[in-house]
Design a protein around this motif. Structure first.
Motif, PDB file in Angstrom:
ATOM      1  N   VAL A   1       0.830  -1.206   0.000  1.00 29.04           N
ATOM      2  CA  VAL A   1       0.000   0.000   0.000  1.00 29.04           C
ATOM      3  C   VAL A   1       0.865   1.257   0.000  1.00 29.04           C
ATOM      4  CG1 VAL A   1      -1.655   1.338   1.369  1.00 29.04           C
ATOM      5  CG2 VAL A   1      -1.960  -1.135   1.102  1.00 29.04           C
TER       6      VAL A   1
ATOM      7  N   GLN B   1       2.367   1.975  -3.343  1.00 28.98           N
ATOM      8  CA  GLN B   1       1.396   2.491  -4.305  1.00 28.98           C
ATOM      9  C   GLN B   1       1.237   4.013  -4.152  1.00 28.98           C
ATOM     10  OE1 GLN B   1       0.190   1.525  -6.896  1.00 28.98           O
ATOM     11  NE2 GLN B   1      -1.589   2.841  -7.293  1.00 28.98           N
ATOM     12  N   THR B   2       1.267   4.473  -2.941  1.00 28.28           N
ATOM     13  CA  THR B   2       1.190   5.930  -2.733  1.00 28.28           C
ATOM     14  C   THR B   2       2.363   6.623  -3.401  1.00 28.28           C
ATOM     15  OG1 THR B   2       0.200   5.445  -0.582  1.00 28.28           O
ATOM     16  CG2 THR B   2       0.931   7.707  -0.955  1.00 28.28           C
TER      17      THR B   2
ATOM     18  N   HIS C   1      -5.928   1.686   5.420  1.00 27.86           N
ATOM     19  CA  HIS C   1      -7.149   2.151   4.765  1.00 27.86           C
ATOM     20  C   HIS C   1      -7.142   3.678   4.664  1.00 27.86           C
ATOM     21  CE1 HIS C   1      -9.428  -1.537   4.122  1.00 27.86           C
ATOM     22  NE2 HIS C   1      -8.727  -2.013   5.148  1.00 27.86           N
TER      23      HIS C   1
ATOM     24  N   GLN D   1      -5.107   4.538   1.774  1.00 24.05           N
ATOM     25  CA  GLN D   1      -5.817   4.360   0.497  1.00 24.05           C
ATOM     26  C   GLN D   1      -6.793   5.506   0.230  1.00 24.05           C
ATOM     27  OE1 GLN D   1      -7.151   0.169   1.053  1.00 24.05           O
ATOM     28  NE2 GLN D   1      -5.956  -0.236  -0.792  1.00 24.05           N
TER      29      GLN D   1
ATOM     30  N   GLN E   1      -4.706   8.024  -1.209  1.00 24.87           N
ATOM     31  CA  GLN E   1      -4.344   7.726  -2.606  1.00 24.87           C
ATOM     32  C   GLN E   1      -5.404   8.303  -3.543  1.00 24.87           C
ATOM     33  OE1 GLN E   1      -3.807   3.482  -2.733  1.00 24.87           O
ATOM     34  NE2 GLN E   1      -1.926   3.543  -1.498  1.00 24.87           N
TER      35      GLN E   1
ATOM     36  N   ASP F   1      -6.678   0.380  -9.912  1.00 29.64           N
ATOM     37  CA  ASP F   1      -5.546  -0.549  -9.904  1.00 29.64           C
ATOM     38  C   ASP F   1      -4.913  -0.658 -11.284  1.00 29.64           C
ATOM     39  OD1 ASP F   1      -6.274  -0.845  -7.282  1.00 29.64           O
ATOM     40  OD2 ASP F   1      -7.123  -2.848  -7.504  1.00 29.64           O
TER      41      ASP F   1
ATOM     42  N   THR G   1     -10.496   4.859  -6.762  1.00 33.02           N
ATOM     43  CA  THR G   1     -10.499   4.164  -5.474  1.00 33.02           C
ATOM     44  C   THR G   1      -9.803   2.814  -5.625  1.00 33.02           C
ATOM     45  OG1 THR G   1     -12.723   5.071  -5.178  1.00 33.02           O
ATOM     46  CG2 THR G   1     -11.967   3.472  -3.547  1.00 33.02           C
ATOM     47  N   PRO G   2      -8.775   2.559  -4.831  1.00 34.87           N
ATOM     48  CA  PRO G   2      -8.094   1.253  -4.937  1.00 34.87           C
ATOM     49  C   PRO G   2      -9.093   0.101  -4.789  1.00 34.87           C
ATOM     50  CG  PRO G   2      -6.897   2.729  -3.468  1.00 34.87           C
ATOM     51  CD  PRO G   2      -8.177   3.417  -3.804  1.00 34.87           C
TER      52      PRO G   2
ATOM     53  N   HIS H   1     -10.099  -1.244  -1.497  1.00 35.96           N
ATOM     54  CA  HIS H   1     -10.686  -0.245  -0.599  1.00 35.96           C
ATOM     55  C   HIS H   1     -12.191  -0.084  -0.865  1.00 35.96           C
ATOM     56  CE1 HIS H   1     -10.242   2.954   2.318  1.00 35.96           C
ATOM     57  NE2 HIS H   1     -10.865   3.809   1.526  1.00 35.96           N
TER      58      HIS H   1
END
Lengths: 419, 419, 419, 419
Positions: free
Chosen positions: A11, A14-15, A126, A129, A132, A321, A389-390, A393
């Motif tokens: 996670v 990914q950020t 969370h 995310q 993100q 994604d 939105t991932p 999530h």
């Protein structure tokens, strides 16, 4: 490696990846008080782990002041509207801060966690995310305010020919009828044993009473929304809530955010408007006015969740994604899910429900109790997750919330009506 | 190399040098509508040469929109308050843009210049020097708003022991008496043959009538200003202009900008307040209230110039050229100049004169006529140049102007009184 | 009866007379923070005498709070913008309060006055006359904001046929040339023995240096101003000061206050616009832009007074004393005054001078020192008196002052130019 | 006389009676955009009948513009915030206008009415009663903003000794337990045959699902609220919704509206605060914070109505009809109503429910459809009627609604909690 550690790394990486296409300048600027600079998101999400998971002296003296978002219990903080003026620490220093936090958190995980600390790390992920998503909506707002509409990154050619007329309209909207009666919605209390993660505002799981209703098979498209505009939608007060009419009058609004005449702004820059795509970046007022014009209404969050819970989350590729970062026309697989499509991960769907506590709701104790509960006024609930939105999530019980005039989120419209 | 070419390179390099200690983030942020980001200053000064000197197609399509400051005749422009949101072009791109402009301007100089073009380049260099000063005042405002008071660069140790008490007070203030009668002030019309450069607002040179008066030998010091504060200066309405009283009441002001209790913020970061230094960063209202408290008044710009013209500009080392960037206590050489010190290049001195056209003033034709004339309302004149004004940009006839509430410039106080 | 007592009664009665056409409702409302309700004017002018002339306990406990305008030395006061909310005391009670004050002041006069008290009563009467003018400008603003444009009183038929075209233009504008040199302007210090009354801001009488100039024989007319409008005057930024351009852009202004297409609002209600009449209700910005368009400029206050002092005040019937309350086209008698007409009592003439202290100015001691001096920033000087200024309140040395954007006063334009 | 005619006369006379203690000045002023002048209420309620009941040419040309409140379908209207500037028509003219409308409406009733017209008159009378309440709350706000706190009328002596301490506390708060399950709330559709009047927003009558809960036997008292204040209630962010905390911080609030230290402002002027009286003039934020501090919550509107429907409306003398105009301590008769007291006609009780359409809600067609429906955003529901609500205007299904920050209504607190 512990599953949580692996998830943590995933996670957090990914950020970082989301910030990669951006320069130090891009990461610095704040386009409005409601949006934050990318750099601030990067720092704040690290600060969250440092504050709520780690122990020991702070890694940097003033970060508690600079990167606290809204936790009154933690102490005073830098004014939200002035986040874009924090040129120190630099982007590079923030990246190093993130690494320092990561090392310490991973080390902490390795040393073994109790339930509370494990729950805090899960919450932190969370939380990460959520940010993100905000990194993308906020940078879109910044770049969308630039007169040149510069792209966040370029994957889609600007001159993409719109699909042929028929395809452009997308499939006809169907009405999915639903019976009345008692339904159960919401998520079990967070921390209840074995339950998957949910925010406290999704709980408790509880019964609600529905009257028979019907819900639209898909989202409202840009083409349909244009028909509303062409029918004088923005000039007819009888279609609008009073607050909405005041807002579009004061702001001289006549279209969704990021629309020009035949083009729209995306994270890939400017490109041709495609009629079959879901309309996005409309306010609750616009969604409500559109619904009234269409002889329908917005669904309540209970109506929405009762239906959405029947649709598997992974019904189509997750657009965040896969880094599409823009909603798409209806895909072919809708039939498989009771006729419903575009339920999860396309655009946030405005509901007719105000953001209020569920019956029996209790906020967590301490600073983390400020996470959701204190915002339960003057906001409307949105459901479904968006193209930014991932995937992990998104869930049917998820309650997003924004003031009725909000447009910089990927927010769109699904219709409902009384049966 | 042509003298003008050499001068061009020199001035332009100095601008670049001022930005060197700053990160891309620092150069991006805009602390308030009145201040601009460093990057914007870098781009705008290049745009000025491109627009008013070069011919041919623009180097970048949107720069006319992005980097026009206020020239209505050139066309519409990006809102001033949103300059900090222009993350594109990047700082590197702006630097390349400056190089491209430099190459073209130098090439143009080499091909030989007529009078008009030569005058425009000279104007452009003085314009560039104005922005050199603004780069420093604007970045000081940005960093001074950060809770950590980060330094622009560090040359002075933060814990500098204040000088011994006696020295701390500086030399006693003397009153230099001046006779009444007709004096001549102002600069010859720009472009008049052989005349050194001056902005149009300094012309025409003209006669004015003075009554006998006396002017203070030096600037008001921090120590003196503290005595005013300690005497209830900010709580006594009878000392204040009505607008000033309203402003300090609304803003809850009780001291100059950048002051804490015993320290102040400089471009070298926070350091001990030194009583013998000139007070800086006060508004016209504060200067006027201080003067009333002291039983004196501010000088008119005629009174000021009549005296200042007798003092050579290079009376002490220029604090901008030597990169001191902060005013200093009175130096030893004052006696040599009729007892006057700190006249040029310490702080801008608020005068009692509103910024209005001199008798016979005419603005230039075309867009460049917007340079000074259209701002002749609601501002007060300041004289003398400050510690961030380049030495070659200081002259006795120079008229700086700001609204009465302005504090982020290096603005201070010299007293006068009727004889 | 003492001459001062007679004068006192006369002036006070005139104030009452001005309120006669108005209902209690009309006297209650406040159209904007800059204007006051008639009832407040009636009460404040009585309070002025009570406070600065009478001794003994206050006639009503809270009047010091309610009816103090801006005297910080007297104490705190009701917020200016909320004067229209003071429904108590009623209009009738305020009238009784005026009577009580009158009885006491007349009684005090009868008992014999020292110099100071006599001077305070004289000041109070001039103060009262200022408020007589404000009663009319403020009620005009209130009624002019009503969609029906109701009349303050009706003397002039609404459908007055405009004069024939030739007359409509009025006499041609002539330029009266004036030599340069030293002139003397201003009034002797108030209280200097034998000197007629003047406000402190008109003093001291002092010398000023003029360059040769020419001044317009009459005011700018509505017809001339329409030519400016028709020539795109409100759409050409090069004609405007920057602050003025910002103001007309933000407010979407394209004409003087109280103008419709072919009519204008007067205290007699709506009536046809007459080209030969002086234009009124323009801001300094509009006056300055008009002058620039006409290839001229506004006179300084020194230029204005040097000329005006040669014209007797009673050159035509006073338009306030005769209750015309609107400016008129040029009358036939101008030739008798060196070709100048409309100098006193037509409209306030914007000058090019900022409102600043004269050399050697000293404000009075105590609360009355707040009368004029503390407003000496951010305002421009107007000269000449208007059609709502009482005849005995007009003098050539009188300095009126308002911010540059002010339009609700009867403010107009006289041109000047360099010789 | 027809029953409707008699009712019409009765209701209209009551409106006139409420204005009787007020002067023309009192009836003119508008204390804030949310409140209207009494005169405007008098005119608007007549205009409502003229517009929606009468036919033929308008009685006065501009009244459609001046006295339309918010009906977009009727046309443009005078800005709400500027109602206090309409000094014409005068109060007397408005009274005559009311008489003219009355004659015509009574004449129309006499000529016989169809269902639609009869329904419009009934609606007009309920509309009139709403404005009766607003006349009192708005004049209270006007007089409560006057530094002298003048009385609307004087019935209660200012120095009323507070009751002895025991009585001062009132009876202990009891929790009335209620079972969960399906309840039915709301009113039948307006116009459905034989149904008593209700506004469209109270319909349709519908089922709702409740969980077991308990509701407080009485309202929160001033004494209890003071305990909250003394416990730091206004300084503890953890007790507040985020919007509420922002509001009290920005406005520096630390008590209900109209409270001084030991006194409060009532329509009878200032008088001693009585601990046993219900607290009034609190916002939703304050009600919610108080409830959180007390370990309870506010009831939802379903919970409230399910209980209130069991209590007869006339459980105590109506405080508006008897012109008490202030809430009172608990009376002795509560036991008769299942232990509940102060349910109807004391203070409006904030509920935890946002103002949203009931399932199946449909607004009326045409302009009258704007009556309620378009305000269904950003407001909270209040229930029960207050001490200024006419007795015949109170019913258990009545949904009042105001933004969460509203305090000038008689709004108070009843607690609830989960069973």
């Amino acid at each position: 490696m512990d599953g949580l550690a692996r998830r943590y790394v995933e996670v957090r990486r990914q950020t970082d990846r989301l910030a990669e296409p951006l320069s130090a300048e891009d990461c610095q600027a704040q386009s409005m008080p409601d949006a934050s600079p990318t750099k601030w998101h990067l720092a704040h999400t690290a600060w969250f782990f440092e504050t709520f998971v780690l122990e020991g002296p702070p890694l940097a003296a003033s970060f508690d002041y600079l990167f606290n978002s809204y936790y009154e219990a933690v102490g005073p903080r830098h004014p939200r509207a002035a986040r874009g003026l924090l040129t120190r620490p630099s982007l590079d220093q923030v990246r190093r801060y993130r690494q320092q936090v990561d090392e310490r958190v991973l080390d902490r995980i390795e040393r073994g966690l109790g339930d509370d600390l494990r729950a805090r790390i899960v919450l932190g992920l969370h939380h990460e995310q959520q940010h993100q998503e905000l990194i993308l909506t906020d940078i879109k707002h910044l770049l969308g305010g630039h007169p040149d509409w510069p792209a966040y990154r370029r994957r889609v050619p600007a001159t993409a020919a719109p699909p042929a007329a028929a395809a452009a309209r997308g499939p006809a909207l169907e009405w999915i009828a639903r019976p009345g009666g008692v339904v159960e919605i919401g998520a079990a209390m967070p921390g209840e044993s074995g339950e998957p993660f949910a925010f406290d505002n999704e709980s408790p799981r509880h019964q609600a009473l529905l009257r028979p209703y019907a819900i639209a098979s898909r989202l409202v498209t840009c083409g349909e929304y244009r028909a509303f505009m062409n029918d004088g939608g923005y000039r007819r007060p009888e279609l609008w809530l009073s607050d909405g009419w005041a807002e579009i009058s004061a702001e001289r609004r006549d279209r969704p955010l990021y629309w020009r005449d035949e083009t729209l702004f995306t994270l890939d820059g400017e490109r041709t408007l495609i009629d079959a795509e879901p309309v996005a970046h409309v306010s609750y007022y616009e969604a409500d006015a559109y619904a009234r014009w269409a002889g329908a209404r917005l669904p309540t969050e209970v109506e929405w969740e009762a239906v959405a819970a029947t649709v598997p989350i992974g019904a189509h590729d997750n657009l965040a994604d896969s880094e599409a970062f823009h909603p798409r026309p209806v895909a072919a697989d809708a039939a498989a899910h009771g006729g419903l499509s575009q339920v999860h991960g396309d655009v946030w769907e405005w509901t007719a429900s105000a953001y209020l506590p569920y019956p029996g709701y209790r906020a967590a104790a301490g600073a983390l109790g400020e996470y959701n509960g204190k915002f339960m006024s003057n906001q409307m609930v949105l459901r479904g997750g968006s193209c930014v939105t991932p995937g992990s999530h998104i869930r049917s019980s998820y309650r997003n919330f924004f003031p009725a005039g909000t447009r910089w989120q990927f927010s769109g419209i699904r219709l409902a009506r009384d049966a």
